[in-house]
Scaffold this active site. Structure first.
Site, mmCIF file in Angstrom:
data_model
loop_
_atom_site.group_PDB
_atom_site.id
_atom_site.type_symbol
_atom_site.label_atom_id
_atom_site.label_comp_id
_atom_site.label_asym_id
_atom_site.label_seq_id
_atom_site.Cartn_x
_atom_site.Cartn_y
_atom_site.Cartn_z
ATOM 1 N N TYR B 37 0.833 -1.199 0.000
ATOM 2 C CA TYR B 37 0.000 0.000 0.000
ATOM 3 C C TYR B 37 0.871 1.253 0.000
ATOM 4 C CZ TYR B 37 -4.132 -2.808 0.675
ATOM 5 O OH TYR B 37 -5.146 -3.702 0.482
ATOM 6 N N PHE B 38 0.343 2.280 -0.626
ATOM 7 C CA PHE B 38 1.082 3.536 -0.754
ATOM 8 C C PHE B 38 0.248 4.697 -0.238
ATOM 9 C CE2 PHE B 38 2.778 0.614 -3.782
ATOM 10 C CZ PHE B 38 4.135 0.847 -3.769
#
Lengths: 175, 175
Positions: B37-38
């Site tokens: 995830y970013f």
């Protein structure tokens, strides 16, 4: 991966096409490339000299980040990161959701040849004219890349004015 | 595209697996999913309830944007935009160049079934435990989606506590 290339504005692609044919070199590909460029919400890629692009051809779509250009004696060098994406419409939607904005579109027909390991592109760019690009194969160091590009250019007799401007910059400058 | 789903925390996946087998329903897929995830440089996705993810499975990699969740009676609804990308390492590099930062990794094995058009996922999530997700097929309206999910859940007798938290949120909450 670094990309080294020289771009030459030519009056017509015909002399080079004839020269390649006389050497028995046939085009590897003939594509229509439609590019959409995006700008970042955090910095102006026009100022930082970066580029973010979705390219569509008959073969599919790709998403590319290009780092700032490093001009070396008329040869353009820059980092290039490319991934294939599918479907491209959704990729474009994601970019818009993330705050990126569309800046310009570039459309061209590109005929590519392989000569001594280099990639030669004969481009007709909508609204800009005809250009020849000679790009070194990936993995070459700066010196070898520049030397190879120079040798191939001479061998093919490509005359015209060099430019380190991208098609995007030329299109934005015309506005 | 809107995604409607219910997520149920279960003590074990075994009862549901047995129930599905007794109904003659076999798993459509059995995959290990590794998600990265970013977060965005312009807004905190933790606060805006958005998510940006690269998922890798044996089948390839995908890049997904998820909009804010809309909780409707225990059913989680949110916009989801997905593209397949290749190679995923380059996609990750591009995101980092654009100012996005890695926030967390989620790893799970996921067994999926199709039941009356819905997608049933039996998830073992590393560090979190076992979960069952029932997702409505794309294209259904809110009412039909919720009704269908409820019917399928009852039919399969899935007992446990509903949650509208994502695995990412659960992992971040554990830190």
């Amino acid at each position: 991966m670094m990309e080294y290339e020289v771009k030459i504005r030519v009056g017509s692609l015909l002399p080079l096409r004839t020269r390649l044919a006389s050497l028995g070199i046939r085009p590897a590909k003939n594509l229509t490339e439609k590019d959409t460029y995006f700008n970042s919400p955090t910095r102006d890629f026009g100022r930082t000299d970066e580029a973010l692009r979705i390219r569509t051809t008959d073969e599919g779509a790709s998403f590319t980040y290009k780092g700032p250009k490093i001009g070396i004696a008329g040869v353009k060098a820059r980092e290039e990161l490319i991934v294939s994406v599918d479907p491209k419409e959704t990729m474009e939607e994601i970019l818009l959701r993330l705050g990126f904005t569309r800046t310009a579109a570039v459309e061209k027909t590109r005929e590519t040849y392989r000569v001594e390991g280099t990639y030669i592109a004969l481009d007709e760019v909508k609204g800009l004219g005809s250009f020849v690009e000679i790009e070194a194969p990936p993995g070459l160091g700066e010196k070898e890349a520049i030397a190879l590009i120079g040798r191939v250019r001479e061998e093919l007799g490509v005359e015209g004015e060099e430019t380190t401007l991208s098609y995007l910059e030329m299109i934005l400058a015309k506005r």
